[in-house]
Structure formats: structure tokens, C-alpha cells
Enzyme design. Structure first.
Site, PDB file in Angstrom:
ATOM      1  CB  CYS A 165      39.786  44.125  37.261  1.00 21.08           C
ATOM      2  SG  CYS A 165      40.195  43.425  35.517  1.00 21.08           S
ATOM      3  N   GLY A 167      44.126  43.923  37.456  1.00 20.77           N
ATOM      4  CA  GLY A 167      43.867  44.880  36.053  1.00 20.77           C
ATOM      5  C   GLY A 167      44.273  44.135  34.876  1.00 20.77           C
ATOM      6  CD  GLU A 168      43.678  43.284  29.485  1.00 22.96           C
ATOM      7  OE1 GLU A 168      44.764  43.952  29.078  1.00 22.96           O
ATOM      8  OE2 GLU A 168      43.146  42.557  29.656  1.00 22.96           O
ATOM      9  CB  CYS A 171      38.925  36.811  37.628  1.00 25.51           C
ATOM     10  SG  CYS A 171      40.436  37.730  38.326  1.00 25.51           S
ATOM     11  CB  CYS A 174      37.027  37.327  34.161  1.00 20.02           C
ATOM     12  SG  CYS A 174      37.867  38.133  32.698  1.00 20.02           S
ATOM     13  CB  CYS A 196      53.076  38.103  39.626  1.00 15.47           C
ATOM     14  SG  CYS A 196      51.492  38.468  38.864  1.00 15.47           S
ATOM     15  CB  CYS A 233      45.322  37.716  41.237  1.00 18.32           C
ATOM     16  SG  CYS A 233      45.439  39.545  40.988  1.00 18.32           S
ATOM     17  CD  GLU A 259      46.378  41.205  46.097  1.00 19.97           C
ATOM     18  OE1 GLU A 259      46.320  40.362  45.133  1.00 19.97           O
ATOM     19  OE2 GLU A 259      45.244  41.218  47.001  1.00 19.97           O
TER      20      GLU A 259
END
Length: 403
Positions: free
Chosen positions: A152, A209-210, A159, A156, A145, A383, A132
Site C-alpha cells: 500500500c 491496498g487502496e 495500519c 496510515c 474481503c 490485514c 491476502e
């Protein structure tokens, strides 16, 4: 020539993380490498190649280095995808390029525009994987963004994307391509002169994602975006958000120097261990030490701390005071984010009164602490939501029409 070259700063001597730890992170990232960027005809995508790689591709087909400079201008300044429309390139070479190469974009699986102007895309890669991208407009500017991974790995607790397992990293082409596709959507080609007056004026690397677990592809993509002869966004217009991958924060600061945002969300290790599991590896003190080492941090370029407000979990006045204590001496601002509930989440949004009390304490201590206004709720702009809805719809269709 690149007007925004990577910093040449040496990694800090105070860095307590070893190069071996950075190597371990990069080796793990390689396990989730994206597929080769070849189309169904076997043509190589030129988007995402560095200047040096583009020149090497031209040399491979017997062309001089200046051809790479021409292509760079057409691809990243003009936004052109059709070699036949690249008028400074002779027709025989246009045909030669079209046989071997393509100038790609992510496929648009879905596009939605909110009543508040927020626009969201669900992009699909050549392997069918989806991510996205969201554009958040303001009065005279706007931020795109972008995502860096399919899914991911951080899990978390609050999230929604954290409920989607990591499938793979995005390539530099797929990361750059999100911004380029957003520009396509708004017709913002060629690149506007200067940085003022652009609709798509900023990038926030805060999507799925990180980013620092896909550092090499992210760094390559941002270097392309910062090149002044193409897209031409300066590092002060780019903010990278991390949950606290401390070893890579130092490398990011040394090589890229973009603005930094940190997903903090708790002021005690016991709680952060629970809601941001990465904290068990890099606890709050190590994270804040890395923030203090981050180059360029100043009152003009403050580090942003993201803090999702969870009712009865992390929103007390005592926690606000502790947050102020932790940030003492850091040039910082705090984004307070009302939790956006999603099905199956164990958390609730903090009350308006708790939000205001928390913000007042942080503000009174001299730190800007705006309460982020929810955007795009009518199009599931949180997200991970659009991707989840897409997968749910696909499963429902499959169940209704079994093979």
C-alpha cells in the site's frame, strides 16, 4: 447482456476536482501495472477479460462471437477451469483453446481457518508476489474481503499493511480470482440461483491496498463480478472501502454505484493528517462533500464510516460529538473498530468503557454504530499479518540455510 451495467450517470457539475487530477492518478497507477497474465507456456489467462475482450480473443482464432458467451458461462457461472469438461464446446475447439489459453486462479501459498470459522488465504501471483484474502462467515451468509494491491502507498499510521511498501497493482484477473478461489474452497459452484442462501454472499473491497489507486483494474473486476450471467452479485452486495481518494470517488459512484465505505478514523484535520496522511491532499470537508455527492446513498444504502478506536488518540466523548456533527444530513452508519495491536505499533486499543461511551453518543444521535467483533485473531486475520509472517518465515529459513 449485463444485468448490472455501469451507471451512465454524468460526473457531477459540483465536482471540484478536475479531470486532470483524475488523469494524474490513473497515470501513476500505470507505473505499478501488473505483469502480463501469461503462464509459463505463454498461454493467455481468460479470467479477467471483459466480454468484449473475450469475443476479440475468439475472433483472433477464427471463432464466432457466441463462443465468448459459452466460455463466459463456463468460467464465471460453472467455475470450470478445464476446457475438456466444457461439454457444450466441441472437442476440436476444446483442444484449440487449451493450446492457447488457460483459466487461472491465484496460487495458494497458505490457507488457515480460525476457530470462529474465519478463513484466510495467502495467494501468490505468477511473479511470486503475495496478497491476502479473508472470508468472514455469518450464520446464513458471509463476506469475502479482497485485496487490490501488493502492499500500500498510503502509510496510515495504525495500519499494518501500511508498513509494507507498494509493490504493484493487482490485475482484474487477480482481483476476480480471489473471489473465485474462495468459491473453489467452499465448493460454491455453479453460481447459486438468486442471491439468497449463498455462503459467499458479499464482497468487501477492504483488503490490502487502496482500491481507488488501482481504479481501472478494480472497476473491470467488479463489472465482471456483477454480470448476471456469471458470478452474479448485485452492486448492493459489494462494498468498496477508500481512505478518501476524492476524485476517484466521483468516478466510482458514476460508473459502478457499489456501496461505499470510508476510512475516516479522525474528526479533526490535524489528527487525520497524522494518522491518515492522504488527508493532507483531500481533507475532511472535501471527503465528506464527495460522500454527499455519492449516487444512491440513502437510508437503505448508507455510507459506512470506518473508525479505528485508538486509546487516548481519537476516542474521547468530544470527538464522538464532533463525529455526529460532521455526519449530519448524511445517510450513514459508523463501524467502530477496536485497534488490533501489531509489533512496533505506537497505539493501544481503546478501553471497553471508552468504546461503549463513544458508541452510545453516536447511537443516540440516530446513527448505527456497532462495535466490530474481532474475528480470526488466532490466524492473524488482521490485514497484512499473514503476509508479514510468511516473509519473516522465509527470511528465517534463508538465514538458517544460506546459499
Amino acid at each position: 447482456m449485463n444485468a448490472f451495467p455501469p451507471h451512465s450517470r454524468v460526473l457531477p457539475a459540483a465536482d471540484q476536482m478536475t479531470e486532470a487530477e483524475r488523469s494524474r492518478i490513473l497515470a501513476k497507477a500505470a507505473l505499478f501495472a501488473p505483469p502480463p497474465l501469461l503462464d509459463e507456456q505463454g498461454r493467455r489467462d481468460l479470467v479477467g477479460l471483459s466480454r468484449e475482450e473475450l469475443a476479440a480473443e475468439m475472433a483472433e482464432i477464427g471463432e464466432k462471437p457466441f463462443r465468448a458467451k459459452q466460455l463466459w458461462h463456463w468460467i464465471y457461472h460453472q467455475g470450470e477451469r478445464d476446457f475438456a469438461k466444457m461439454t457444450t464446446i466441441a472437442k476440436p475447439l476444446q483442444s484449440k483453446l487449451a493450446e492457447r489459453f488457460t483459466v487461472g486462479r491465484p496460487g495458494v501459498a497458505a490457507e488457515q481457518t480460525s476457530t470462529d470459522g474465519t478463513r484466510k488465504w495467502l495467494f501468490e501471483g505468477r511473479d511470486g508476489q503475495k496478497v491476502e484474502t479473508v472470508y468472514i462467515p455469518e450464520e446464513d451468509r458471509g463476506a469475502v474481503c479482497i485485496s487490490t494491491q501488493v502492499g500500500c502507498t498510503l502509510s496510515c499510521r495504525f495500519c499494518h499493511t501500511g508498513t509494507q511498501k507498494l509493490v504493484r497493482n493487482l490485475s482484474a484477473a487477480e482481483i476476480v480470482g480471489q473471489f473465485m478461489a474462495a468459491r473453489d474452497s467452499y465448493g460454491e459452484w455453479p453460481t447459486p440461483k438468486g442471491e439468497e442462501g449463498r455462503m459467499l454472499s458479499n464482497i468487501v473491497v477492504m483488503g490490502m491496498g487502496e482500491p481507488l489507486y488501482n481504479y481501472e483494474n478494480v472497476a473491470k473486476a467488479l463489472t465482471i463480478i456483477m454480470d448476471h450471467e456469471g458470478i452474479g452479485l448485485s452492486r448492493r452486495r459489494i462494498t468498496l472501502s477508500t481512505s478518501g481518494v476524492v476524485p476517484m470517488m466521483d468516478r466510482c459512484g458514476a460508473e459502478l454505484g457499489v456501496n461505499l465505505a470510508v476510512s475516516l478514523h479522525a474528526v479533526r484535520d490535524e489528527l487525520r493528517d497524522e494518522i491518515v496522511p492522504l488527508n493532507r491532499k483531500y481533507p475532511i470537508k472535501e471527503l465528506l462533500d464527495a460522500c454527499r455527492r455519492y449516487p444512491g446513498a440513502s437510508n437503505a444504502r448508507r455510507i459506512t464510516f470506518e473508525y479505528v478506536m485508538l486509546r487516548g488518540v481519537n476516542d474521547s466523548e468530544a470527538e464522538a460529538h464532533e463525529l455526529v456533527r460532521l455526519l449530519r444530513g448524511l445517510p450513514a452508519k459508523v463501524n467502530l473498530i477496536p485497534f488490533n495491536p501489531w509489533p512496533g505499533s505506537p497505539y493501544k486499543t481503546s478501553t471497553p468503557e471508552a468504546l461503549q461511551r463513544f458508541a452510545a453518543i453516536v447511537n443516540d444521535a440516530g446513527y448505527s454504530s456497532p462495535i466490530r467483533r474481532p474475528r480470526g485473531r488466532d490466524i492473524l486475520a488482521a490485514c497484512g499479518q499473514l503476509k508479514t509472517e510468511s516473509e519473516r518465515a522465509r527470511r528465517a529459513t534463508r538465514d538458517e540455510n544460506p546459499a
